[in-house]
Design an enzyme around this catalytic site. Structure first.
Site, PDB file in Angstrom:
ATOM      1  CG  ASP A 104      -0.250  -0.275   2.535  1.00 44.93           C
ATOM      2  OD1 ASP A 104       0.896   0.173   2.712  1.00 44.93           O
ATOM      3  OD2 ASP A 104      -0.868  -0.936   3.400  1.00 44.93           O
ATOM      4  CG  HIS A 119       4.883  -9.637  -0.463  1.00 46.97           C
ATOM      5  ND1 HIS A 119       4.076 -10.108   0.547  1.00 46.97           N
ATOM      6  CD2 HIS A 119       5.957 -10.488  -0.499  1.00 46.97           C
ATOM      7  CE1 HIS A 119       4.620 -11.183   1.097  1.00 46.97           C
ATOM      8  NE2 HIS A 119       5.770 -11.416   0.499  1.00 46.97           N
ATOM      9  CB  VAL A 215      -4.472  -7.950  17.833  1.00 47.78           C
ATOM     10  CG1 VAL A 215      -4.475  -6.453  17.619  1.00 47.78           C
ATOM     11  CG2 VAL A 215      -4.678  -8.685  16.509  1.00 47.78           C
TER      12      VAL A 215
HETATM   13  P1  OAD Z   1      -2.248 -11.684   7.549  1.00 51.86           P
HETATM   14  O1  OAD Z   1      -3.632 -11.274   7.213  1.00 51.86           O
HETATM   15  O2  OAD Z   1      -1.852 -13.092   7.296  1.00 51.86           O
HETATM   16  O3  OAD Z   1      -1.968 -11.393   9.092  1.00 51.86           O
HETATM   17  C1  OAD Z   1      -2.301 -10.159   9.661  1.00 51.86           C
HETATM   18  C2  OAD Z   1      -1.801 -10.171  11.100  1.00 51.86           C
HETATM   19  O4  OAD Z   1      -2.050  -8.884  11.637  1.00 51.86           O
HETATM   20  C3  OAD Z   1      -2.489 -11.183  12.009  1.00 51.86           C
HETATM   21  O5  OAD Z   1      -1.493 -11.891  12.748  1.00 51.86           O
HETATM   22  C4  OAD Z   1      -3.340 -10.314  12.938  1.00 51.86           C
HETATM   23  O6  OAD Z   1      -3.447 -10.859  14.235  1.00 51.86           O
HETATM   24  C5  OAD Z   1      -2.557  -9.032  12.959  1.00 51.86           C
HETATM   25  N1  OAD Z   1      -3.339  -7.797  13.217  1.00 51.86           N
HETATM   26  C6  OAD Z   1      -4.570  -7.474  12.762  1.00 51.86           C
HETATM   27  N2  OAD Z   1      -4.906  -6.222  13.137  1.00 51.86           N
HETATM   28  C7  OAD Z   1      -3.845  -5.742  13.851  1.00 51.86           C
HETATM   29  C8  OAD Z   1      -3.564  -4.497  14.497  1.00 51.86           C
HETATM   30  N3  OAD Z   1      -4.426  -3.473  14.486  1.00 51.86           N
HETATM   31  N4  OAD Z   1      -2.371  -4.368  15.128  1.00 51.86           N
HETATM   32  C9  OAD Z   1      -1.465  -5.395  15.149  1.00 51.86           C
HETATM   33  N5  OAD Z   1      -1.686  -6.580  14.557  1.00 51.86           N
HETATM   34  C10 OAD Z   1      -2.844  -6.749  13.907  1.00 51.86           C
HETATM   35  O7  OAD Z   1      -1.273 -10.647   6.797  1.00 51.86           O
HETATM   36  P2  OAD Z   1       0.277 -10.796   6.455  1.00 51.86           P
HETATM   37  O8  OAD Z   1       0.994 -11.520   7.543  1.00 51.86           O
HETATM   38  O9  OAD Z   1       0.761  -9.456   6.076  1.00 51.86           O
HETATM   39  O10 OAD Z   1       1.025 -11.731   0.211  1.00 51.86           O
HETATM   40  O11 OAD Z   1       0.219 -11.708   5.173  1.00 51.86           O
HETATM   41  C11 OAD Z   1       1.382 -12.005   4.472  1.00 51.86           C
HETATM   42  C12 OAD Z   1       1.111 -12.076   2.994  1.00 51.86           C
HETATM   43  O12 OAD Z   1       0.010 -12.976   2.744  1.00 51.86           O
HETATM   44  C13 OAD Z   1       0.646 -10.783   2.356  1.00 51.86           C
HETATM   45  O13 OAD Z   1       1.710  -9.904   2.063  1.00 51.86           O
HETATM   46  C14 OAD Z   1      -0.021 -11.274   1.109  1.00 51.86           C
HETATM   47  C15 OAD Z   1      -0.788 -12.443   1.653  1.00 51.86           C
HETATM   48  O14 OAD Z   1      -1.041 -13.477   0.744  1.00 51.86           O
HETATM   49  C16 OAD Z   1       0.957 -11.427  -1.081  1.00 51.86           C
HETATM   50  O15 OAD Z   1      -0.001 -10.829  -1.568  1.00 51.86           O
HETATM   51  C17 OAD Z   1       2.141 -11.873  -1.857  1.00 51.86           C
END
Ligand code: OAD
Length: 252
Positions: A104, A119, A215
């Site tokens: 983003d 990514h 979280v």
């Molecule tokens: P996920 O959706 O897998 O994980 C999001 C994480 O953020 C979870 O562990 C939540 O508990 C946490 N979370 C949610 N709200 C929060 C907040 N306000 N403060 C702190 N933590 C919070 O997302 P990613 O780990 O980024 O890849 O996913 C990795 C990749 O999977 C992405 O980059 C994307 C996706 O497929 C591609 O598109 C290549």
């Protein structure tokens, strides 16, 4: 009063290099949906139908219109206090590298100067055939024709799809920033998608103090020196103000 170990604040205040790994949770408070939380993108959409080159070739209007909606959401969003606090950390630590899985661009908009986009970036759109940059990608779900380049090729965002490899230079920079970090902070990532998910372990093995902010607990929690459960937009500014207070005390 915050729940950070004083050891962490000391280490951050005296660190030469800090590496931060962010995931979708870091942008959640900007209104950008995460992937794997309840209601997240991958609970509502099938990644195989939207985030792969095969899907793009099979149904380009569907894929382009889905990315167009995500691009619009990003353009309407603003950096949140987590992004801003990470940018401000640069005034307190000689080197801060922000390694992000997010596409983003909000870390750069908040002012972070060393952002490694593992990514890619949604706003960077280009022709899948000739590689030429395109101005924008704006396709409605009921469009009759997909967006094309002058050469006839299809326009796509420069994001890493399933089955594609990460940009090599970004991954190399991420590994080297991780290996030299005194403190490594993982923020808002589920730790499920490799190779990004391997960076916290690499940091721990290279001797960094590993802090996780999320979280909920994740597969990263077990190897972290410290886990702070809470929203990134609240916890990261609190961390910044503790380090700022500690640094000011050190100066006077
Ligand atoms: P996920 O959706 O897998 O994980 C999001 C994480 O953020 C979870 O562990 C939540 O508990 C946490 N979370 C949610 N709200 C929060 C907040 N306000 N403060 C702190 N933590 C919070 O997302 P990613 O780990 O980024 O890849 O996913 C990795 C990749 O999977 C992405 O980059 C994307 C996706 O497929 C591609 O598109 C290549």
């Amino acid at each position: 009063m915050t729940g950070f170990a004083s050891n962490l604040i000391e280490r951050l205040a005296s660190a030469g290099n800090v590496a931060v790994l962010t995931g979708a949770g870091a942008s959640a408070e900007s209104g950008i949906p995460t992937f794997r939380d309840p209601g997240g993108l991958w609970s509502r959409f099938n990644p195989a139908e939207l985030a792969s080159f095969e899907a793009f070739r099979r149904d380009p209007i569907r894929v382009q219109s889905w990315y167009s909606a995500r691009i619009r959401a990003v353009l309407e969003s603003e950096p949140n206090p987590c992004h801003v606090a990470l940018a401000e950390l640069e005034a307190l630590v000689p080197s801060v590298s922000v390694i992000t899985q997010n596409v983003d661009g909000l870390h750069k908009r908040a002012g972070s100067s060393n952002v490694i986009e593992l990514h890619g970036n949604l706003l960077d759109v280009f022709c899948a055939t000739c590689g030429r940059a395109a101005e924008t990608l704006d396709v409605a779900p009921d469009a009759l024709e997909p967006a094309r380049c002058e050469c006839g090729g299809l326009i796509r965002p420069r994001v890493v799809w399933f089955g594609e490899t990460l940009p090599a230079d970004a991954y190399e920079s991420a590994v080297s920033a991780t290996a030299r970090a005194d403190v490594f902070i993982s923020i808002g990532t589920s730790g499920e998608v490799y190779p990004a998910a391997g960076l916290p372990r690499l940091a721990a093995e290279a001797g960094a103090y590993v802090l996780e902010i999320n979280v909920q607990r994740t597969p990263i929690s077990g190897l972290a020196d410290e886990v702070v459960l809470g929203a990134a937009g609240i916890v990261v500014p609190q961390l910044l103000s503790e380090v700022r207070r500690r640094s000011n005390v050190g100066v006077s």
